[in-house]
Design an enzyme around this catalytic site. Structure first.
Site, PDB file in Angstrom:
ATOM      1  N   GLU A 284       0.835  -1.217   0.000  1.00  0.00           N
ATOM      2  CA  GLU A 284       0.000   0.000   0.000  1.00  0.00           C
ATOM      3  C   GLU A 284       0.862   1.257   0.000  1.00  0.00           C
ATOM      4  OE1 GLU A 284      -2.284  -0.100   3.620  1.00  0.00           O
ATOM      5  OE2 GLU A 284      -3.150  -2.049   3.216  1.00  0.00           O
ATOM      6  N   CYS A 353      -2.829  33.937   8.775  1.00  0.00           N
ATOM      7  CA  CYS A 353      -2.643  34.638  10.052  1.00  0.00           C
ATOM      8  C   CYS A 353      -2.378  33.676  11.191  1.00  0.00           C
ATOM      9  CB  CYS A 353      -3.866  35.496  10.326  1.00  0.00           C
ATOM     10  SG  CYS A 353      -4.057  36.708   9.033  1.00  0.00           S
ATOM     11  N   TYR A 381       0.764  14.063   0.207  1.00  0.00           N
ATOM     12  CA  TYR A 381       0.215  14.743   1.379  1.00  0.00           C
ATOM     13  C   TYR A 381       0.344  16.260   1.240  1.00  0.00           C
ATOM     14  CZ  TYR A 381       0.603   9.936   2.910  1.00  0.00           C
ATOM     15  OH  TYR A 381       0.504   8.559   2.969  1.00  0.00           O
TER      16      TYR A 381
END
Ligand code: LLP
Length: 425
Positions: A284, A353, A381
């Protein structure tokens, strides 16, 4: 060979200068190399050639439909963790018969969807999940193929947020409870135990912990066979890391070496105990397939020199690429056009911010306002973990194929971000 390199002082993706992409599609933009993607998949596919093995790409790493489609065309299966990911596989032309469903919290609706698509296997992580799946399959008049995700309690030696194989993690069935849990699964009428799996963590550079986990799975398969529970596949999970380019970083084990060691171990065991009868092996991988295939292209908005630090403020931010803020991950930053001027030390930060909104710290860069930078090894990711924090639309995504650039995800338009919201009547 990297598909991202400087040629005549300009960073290219394959045969395409990155500033052309910025001019055409704007920034921030994720840029992927098709050749790099295919080469990474091929490292797995060729190591599996001639064997009963399946590479189920962990699509949480990057689930763009075009990427999934390219991999599906190479014969990839998919490791999914939600119903949404299954719908992506289907939309991308992937084969649900090569899908395995991981994750600790599958809902009834997700189980039904996966059963309707007749996926290869559910990787089950707890006894209550077994009961729920049994009930859902029974109500549909079906039998669900299951594997138990066993927690082998090995130390993957990676960042605590991405280590998953220790007792203290929420994942999997404890090694000591595995036999009893298989017995429970075998006793349920609408479940068929067909496999065993583990996933001990991510960004592993050494395969020793994976091979240690393999030995523990083998021990369980043998013990189950004694009881008449015969498993047909063994799923090693993902986890092989990539080189992020930090000074002093260890090299990741080459994919072919790791798979070679897994197969050698399995072959010796099957020859000794099962008369050579093979067992299907599943991998995987996520990061190892896509991590080095992409960069995040961003433009310098301002340079802000300070008493303690100099800031290089770019138009990409933590919402686009969370890894530095979330894991203190080190990501390489390269200027697209090289300058001869003396570099200065900068923290590369975004417009969000939050003080945690940084992409890289203390990097020597020769840059000016308006320059382009590439955050390297951002293919895994990256966009999948991005958010709309500060009502920032997600970045565009393009795939480069030689000197062709394909837009594979449009930049999000701010009005779309609040289109699902409404005012009180
Ligand atoms: N299989 C399972 C069950 C997983 O949970 C994962 C990743 C994989 C496979 C793929 O692992 P890989 O081959 O990519 O290491 N967001 C983090 C990584 C989280 C990994 C989660 N699970 C990061 O950016 O480093």
């Amino acid at each position: 060979m990297s598909q991202f390199f400087h040629l005549d002082g300009v960073l290219h993706a394959e045969a395409t200068p990155l500033h052309h992409i910025a001019e055409q599609f704007g920034t921030p933009t994720y840029v992927y190399s098709k050749a790099a993607l295919l080469a990474n998949f091929d490292a797995f596919a060729s190591a599996c050639a001639g064997r009963d093995a399946l590479v189920c790409y962990a699509m949480k790493a990057n689930s763009n439909l075009a990427i999934l489609n390219l991999l599906a065309r190479q014969g990839a299966g998919f490791d999914i963790v939600s119903g949404g990911e299954l719908l992506r596989v289907v939309a991308a032309g992937g084969d649900p018969g090569k899908v395995i469903f991981s994750g600790v919290g599958k809902s009834e609706a997700e189980m039904r969807l996966a059963l309707e698509h007749d996926i290869l296997c559910f990787n089950v992580e707890s006894i209550p999940e077994l009961h729920r799946l049994n009930a859902v399959a029974g109500a549909m008049g079906l039998t669900a193929r299951v594997s138990l995700r066993v927690n082998p309690n090995v130390d993957a030696k990676t960042h605590p947020y991405i280590a998953t194989g220790l007792k203290a993690n929420k994942f999997g069935v404890a090694f000591d409870d595995a036999l009893a849990t298989y017995r429970a699964a075998a006793a349920l009428p609408h479940l068929e135990p067909v496999g065993i799996d583990c996933h001990i963590g991510s960004q592993l550079l050494d395969d020793a912990p994976l091979l240690e986990a393999l030995d523990k799975l083998i021990e369980l398969i043998d013990a189950l066979a004694q009881e008449g529970i015969v498993l047909h596949h063994l799923d090693m999970g993902g986890g092989i890391g990539i080189n992020y380019g930090e000074a002093g970083e260890d090299e990741p084990v080459p994919v072919g070496d790791y798979l070679g060691r897994v197969f050698a171990r399995i072959d010796a065991w099957r020859a000794a105990s099962y008369g050579g009868a093979p067992i299907k092996v599943i991998f995987e991988p996520g990061r190892a397939i896509v991590g080095d295939t992409g960069v995040l292209l961003t433009r310098v908005e301002y340079l802000k020199p300070g008493a303690e630090k100099n800031f290089c403020i770019v138009d990409a931010a933590m919402n686009d690429l969370m890894r530095p803020a979330l894991y203190q991950a080190w990501m390489d930053v390269r200027p697209v056009a090289l300058r001869d001027t003396a570099p200065a030390l900068y923290d590369v930060v975004g417009p969000v911010c939050e003080s945690g909104d940084w992409l890289a710290r203390e990097r020597a860069l020769a840059v000016e306002q308006g320059d382009l930078l590439a955050i390297m090894q951002a293919g895994a990711y990256g966009l999948t973990m991005s958010s709309n924090y500060n009502t920032r639309g997600r970045a565009a995504e393009v795939i480069v194929d030689g000197d062709h650039v394909h837009l594979v995800r449009e930049r999000e338009n701010p009005a779309d971000l609040f289109a699902l919201e409404s005012l009180l009547k």
